[in-house]
Write a protein that holds these residues in place. Structure first.
Motif, PDB file in Angstrom:
ATOM      1  N   PRO A 110       0.844  -1.201   0.000  1.00  0.00           N
ATOM      2  CA  PRO A 110       0.000   0.000   0.000  1.00  0.00           C
ATOM      3  C   PRO A 110       0.878   1.249   0.000  1.00  0.00           C
ATOM      4  O   PRO A 110       1.945   1.280   0.604  1.00  0.00           O
ATOM      5  N   SER A 111       0.395   2.255  -0.691  1.00  0.00           N
ATOM      6  CA  SER A 111       1.168   3.496  -0.737  1.00  0.00           C
ATOM      7  C   SER A 111       0.856   4.327   0.498  1.00  0.00           C
ATOM      8  O   SER A 111      -0.217   4.235   1.087  1.00  0.00           O
ATOM      9  N   THR A 112       1.777   5.152   0.884  1.00  0.00           N
ATOM     10  CA  THR A 112       1.604   6.015   2.058  1.00  0.00           C
ATOM     11  C   THR A 112       1.105   7.372   1.602  1.00  0.00           C
ATOM     12  O   THR A 112       1.162   7.717   0.415  1.00  0.00           O
ATOM     13  N   ALA A 113       0.655   8.137   2.537  1.00  0.00           N
ATOM     14  CA  ALA A 113       0.180   9.481   2.215  1.00  0.00           C
ATOM     15  C   ALA A 113       1.347  10.328   1.739  1.00  0.00           C
ATOM     16  O   ALA A 113       2.467  10.211   2.225  1.00  0.00           O
ATOM     17  N   ALA A 114       1.063  11.172   0.793  1.00  0.00           N
ATOM     18  CA  ALA A 114       2.098  12.034   0.241  1.00  0.00           C
ATOM     19  C   ALA A 114       2.488  13.106   1.245  1.00  0.00           C
ATOM     20  O   ALA A 114       1.648  13.629   1.977  1.00  0.00           O
ATOM     21  N   LEU A 115       3.755  13.413   1.298  1.00  0.00           N
ATOM     22  CA  LEU A 115       4.248  14.468   2.166  1.00  0.00           C
ATOM     23  C   LEU A 115       4.097  15.806   1.453  1.00  0.00           C
ATOM     24  O   LEU A 115       4.299  15.899   0.243  1.00  0.00           O
ATOM     25  N   PRO A 116       3.760  16.849   2.175  1.00  0.00           N
ATOM     26  CA  PRO A 116       3.651  18.155   1.512  1.00  0.00           C
ATOM     27  C   PRO A 116       5.009  18.636   1.039  1.00  0.00           C
ATOM     28  O   PRO A 116       6.039  18.364   1.666  1.00  0.00           O
ATOM     29  N   SER A 117       5.014  19.322  -0.101  1.00  0.00           N
ATOM     30  CA  SER A 117       6.271  19.790  -0.664  1.00  0.00           C
ATOM     31  C   SER A 117       6.833  20.973   0.128  1.00  0.00           C
ATOM     32  O   SER A 117       8.027  21.200   0.128  1.00  0.00           O
ATOM     33  N   LYS A 118       5.951  21.770   0.779  1.00  0.00           N
ATOM     34  CA  LYS A 118       6.401  22.908   1.591  1.00  0.00           C
ATOM     35  C   LYS A 118       6.019  22.648   3.050  1.00  0.00           C
ATOM     36  O   LYS A 118       4.929  22.167   3.324  1.00  0.00           O
TER      37      LYS A 118
END
Length: 123
Positions: A110-118
């Protein structure tokens, strides 16, 4: 009666057979074997390291030098280290043929939640 000649002969032979007293010219022999790559390395201290790699799996074993007056390649040709090489090939094959009950190649993780770029600025 005490035989001085045989006493000295035994002492000299004992000194000559002790591999720890020699410094060897490092050598390396590589060859393809049973679908993998075999590397045999003679170190200057007389230790022989044998590496076997196949399909990304590598096993390593060490042995001590058996015959200090014989060339390393001759030792290999006469099968002095064949038992060590056979064990390495068996171990690598056992690892390649095995499988994990936790990790599968066809299982999608399963993929994890994306981290914010900023980073958040309201801290």
């Amino acid at each position: 009666m005490f035989d001085i000649k045989s006493f000295f002969k035994r002492e000299v032979e004992k000194k000559l057979i002790d591999v720890d007293d020699y410094i060897f010219m490092p050598e390396r022999v590589e060859m393809e074997l049973e679908g993998g790559l075999l590397n045999c390395v003679l170190n200057s201290d007389g230790r022989v390291d044998i590496f076997y790699s196949k399909e990304g799996v590598t096993e390593v074993s060490s042995a001590s030098r058996k015959h200090p007056f014989t060339s390393f390649e001759t030792e290999l040709n006469h099968g002095v280290y064949d038992d060590v090489i056979d064990d390495l090939i068996k171990e690598v094959s056992k690892i390649i043929d095995g499988s994990s009950k936790y990790f599968r190649r066809n299982k999608v993780l399963p993929s994890t939640a994306a981290l914010p770029s900023k980073p958040p600025t309201d801290l």
